[in-house]
Each structure stands twice: as structure tokens, then as C-alpha cells.
Write a protein that holds these residues in place. Sequence first.
Motif, PDB file in Angstrom:
ATOM      1  N   LEU A  46       9.905  -0.484 -15.417  1.00  0.00           N
ATOM      2  CA  LEU A  46      10.468  -1.407 -14.423  1.00  0.00           C
ATOM      3  C   LEU A  46      11.838  -0.962 -13.938  1.00  0.00           C
ATOM      4  O   LEU A  46      12.203  -1.188 -12.773  1.00  0.00           O
ATOM      5  CB  LEU A  46      10.573  -2.816 -15.008  1.00  0.00           C
ATOM      6  N   PHE A  47      12.624  -0.366 -14.835  1.00  0.00           N
ATOM      7  CA  PHE A  47      13.982   0.093 -14.531  1.00  0.00           C
ATOM      8  C   PHE A  47      14.159   1.494 -15.110  1.00  0.00           C
ATOM      9  O   PHE A  47      13.421   1.916 -16.000  1.00  0.00           O
ATOM     10  CB  PHE A  47      15.040  -0.830 -15.156  1.00  0.00           C
ATOM     11  N   LEU A  89      23.239  -3.682 -16.328  1.00  0.00           N
ATOM     12  CA  LEU A  89      23.592  -3.646 -14.909  1.00  0.00           C
ATOM     13  C   LEU A  89      23.762  -2.216 -14.393  1.00  0.00           C
ATOM     14  O   LEU A  89      23.885  -2.001 -13.190  1.00  0.00           O
ATOM     15  CB  LEU A  89      24.860  -4.458 -14.662  1.00  0.00           C
ATOM     16  N   SER A  90      23.762  -1.230 -15.314  1.00  0.00           N
ATOM     17  CA  SER A  90      23.826   0.170 -14.918  1.00  0.00           C
ATOM     18  C   SER A  90      22.442   0.747 -14.610  1.00  0.00           C
ATOM     19  O   SER A  90      22.342   1.870 -14.127  1.00  0.00           O
ATOM     20  CB  SER A  90      24.468   1.012 -16.033  1.00  0.00           C
ATOM     21  N   TRP A  91      21.403  -0.016 -14.907  1.00  0.00           N
ATOM     22  CA  TRP A  91      20.039   0.476 -14.738  1.00  0.00           C
ATOM     23  C   TRP A  91      19.538   0.161 -13.331  1.00  0.00           C
ATOM     24  O   TRP A  91      19.840  -0.883 -12.765  1.00  0.00           O
ATOM     25  CB  TRP A  91      19.124  -0.156 -15.777  1.00  0.00           C
ATOM     26  N   THR A  92      18.740   1.084 -12.786  1.00  0.00           N
ATOM     27  CA  THR A  92      18.216   0.958 -11.424  1.00  0.00           C
ATOM     28  C   THR A  92      16.767   0.490 -11.455  1.00  0.00           C
ATOM     29  O   THR A  92      15.945   1.088 -12.165  1.00  0.00           O
ATOM     30  CB  THR A  92      18.284   2.318 -10.701  1.00  0.00           C
ATOM     31  N   ASP A 119       9.315  -0.911  -6.424  1.00  0.00           N
ATOM     32  CA  ASP A 119       8.298  -1.967  -6.363  1.00  0.00           C
ATOM     33  C   ASP A 119       8.395  -2.970  -7.501  1.00  0.00           C
ATOM     34  O   ASP A 119       7.515  -3.826  -7.650  1.00  0.00           O
ATOM     35  CB  ASP A 119       6.895  -1.359  -6.320  1.00  0.00           C
ATOM     36  N   THR A 120       9.461  -2.917  -8.293  1.00  0.00           N
ATOM     37  CA  THR A 120       9.584  -3.837  -9.423  1.00  0.00           C
ATOM     38  C   THR A 120       9.569  -5.290  -8.966  1.00  0.00           C
ATOM     39  O   THR A 120       8.765  -6.108  -9.451  1.00  0.00           O
ATOM     40  CB  THR A 120      10.856  -3.542 -10.232  1.00  0.00           C
ATOM     41  N   ALA A 121      10.461  -5.650  -8.062  1.00  0.00           N
ATOM     42  CA  ALA A 121      10.526  -7.041  -7.612  1.00  0.00           C
ATOM     43  C   ALA A 121       9.231  -7.457  -6.926  1.00  0.00           C
ATOM     44  O   ALA A 121       8.719  -8.574  -7.148  1.00  0.00           O
ATOM     45  CB  ALA A 121      11.718  -7.240  -6.676  1.00  0.00           C
ATOM     46  N   GLU A 158      18.154 -10.600 -13.885  1.00  0.00           N
ATOM     47  CA  GLU A 158      18.947 -11.610 -13.164  1.00  0.00           C
ATOM     48  C   GLU A 158      19.581 -11.000 -11.917  1.00  0.00           C
ATOM     49  O   GLU A 158      19.575 -11.600 -10.840  1.00  0.00           O
ATOM     50  CB  GLU A 158      20.016 -12.190 -14.087  1.00  0.00           C
ATOM     51  N   LYS A 159      20.127  -9.799 -12.062  1.00  0.00           N
ATOM     52  CA  LYS A 159      20.759  -9.120 -10.924  1.00  0.00           C
ATOM     53  C   LYS A 159      19.758  -8.868  -9.807  1.00  0.00           C
ATOM     54  O   LYS A 159      20.081  -8.994  -8.618  1.00  0.00           O
ATOM     55  CB  LYS A 159      21.379  -7.804 -11.387  1.00  0.00           C
ATOM     56  N   LEU A 160      18.525  -8.542 -10.175  1.00  0.00           N
ATOM     57  CA  LEU A 160      17.483  -8.258  -9.190  1.00  0.00           C
ATOM     58  C   LEU A 160      16.883  -9.534  -8.602  1.00  0.00           C
ATOM     59  O   LEU A 160      16.157  -9.480  -7.611  1.00  0.00           O
ATOM     60  CB  LEU A 160      16.381  -7.401  -9.837  1.00  0.00           C
ATOM     61  N   GLY A 161      17.204 -10.675  -9.209  1.00  0.00           N
ATOM     62  CA  GLY A 161      16.690 -11.946  -8.718  1.00  0.00           C
ATOM     63  C   GLY A 161      15.280 -12.261  -9.157  1.00  0.00           C
ATOM     64  O   GLY A 161      14.578 -13.046  -8.501  1.00  0.00           O
TER      65      GLY A 161
END
Length: 235
Positions: A14-15, A105-108, A112-114, A142-145
Motif C-alpha cells: 500500500l505504501f 508520514l515519510s512513506w509514499t 491506486d491505494t486510496a 490518516e494523511k491519505l484520508g
Amino acid sequence: MSLRAVFFDYSGTLFRLEQDASWLAGLTDGSGDPLTLEAQTELLRRLTAPTGRVVEFEPEFQEAWDQRDLDPEMHRKSNIEVLRVSGVSTAEQAEALYARLVDPLSWTPYPDTAEVLRGLRDAGVRIGVISNIAFDIRPAFEKLGVFDLVDEYLMSYVEGVIKPDPKLFLRACERLGVEPAEALMIGDSEEADGGAAAIGCAVSIVEPLPTAQRPDALLAAVAEHGVLPASPAGA
């Protein structure tokens, strides 16, 4: 039996912990020379490898490595040693890079995760994240919503068990209220995530490529197993 739940791995699924010039460019080797791009890439691979031995350890560090996803202190100890053995020249640099590793929060997120999480939720499919990890990954969601789209987060250091132990997959099924045959496990490790097959789950393995090189593997995986229809991008 139709699939009613999808479980996802975190790292490489996912990240992904991506190279970032802002915190890798200052790294130097034992001679004080900047680490090459290839060396930086290898560093991140070693820090995020799901299984296996990434460097030669002394016995005390091997034990810490084996326990790293069950104990945050063992995680720190073993990964700082990985950085040292890999040529990071100073303790300060190693600590700074390690801090990035354990900062969700450093992970990308993958592109297509969201979308895949929202699609599954809209379709009424239960969602679990099952991760061999020693830090709280939920801030990344949380950061990705998408935090509330996941029904259960099972993190090894909280659960006291790591993949591929069947207990972790069975626990996920129990919490989501599904039978193993009703669940699909998506991850990047045949050894760790593939362990779900032992209890009867379907399994799909994705490559832990850089996020820019893997735009729709998650969507393709759920479409392949009939959980969601194929999207134009993933068809």
C-alpha cells in the motif's frame, strides 16, 4: 465461495519508503564521500526487506533482527546496525535515517491505494491491513484520508505475532467476521504474505516497485479475483 474481505500488507504493497533527496543526499560513507544513488537505493531495500538476512550480523544483532517486528527497541537496534554495516558513516546520520524509516508520514502511497480502498468500501467488502511492523502505521492512512476505510489494523508489534504465522491471518478473519476462504491477502512477499494460503485465503503478490512504476497493481489484483471490476487503467 465469494470473497467478502481483502487484507493488505503495508510496506511495498500500500505504501513504500521512497528515496528523497532532502534526507538521503547528505549521507556519506566511511571515507566521507557522498553515497551513490545505487547505495542509497540498496540502503532503503535493506531497511524495508520483508524477510531474510540483509547483512551479516553478529549474534546479538541477528537476534534483534529476528525480533525486530515484535519489539520497537529490537527494531531500532537491528536497523541502526544495518545502516552501520551498510556504510553510513556516523551515528548521527544513522539515527536521522532511522527516524525517517519509522515515521509513517515519510512513506509514499501507491497511486491506486486510496482508489482501491474506497472501491472496496463502496462495494461492501471488509478491509484489513496486516503488517509485520514495529511502529504505528495508521498516521499514513490518516494523511491519505483513508484511515476510516480500513476495518482492522493488525500490526505485529501490537499483536505479538508475525506473518507468516497462521495465527495472525486467522485473527484478521475473526475480527472481520469472515471465513478464510472468503478473504484475499494482497502483499509483496511470497514468504510472509503467502502464508495466508495455509489457512485457505486467496493470495495475490505484487511487486514492491517504486510507486511511479506501479500505477494500478492493487486494482488489478482485486479485479483478477473478482472482488471489484477491472478499471480502465487496470484492465
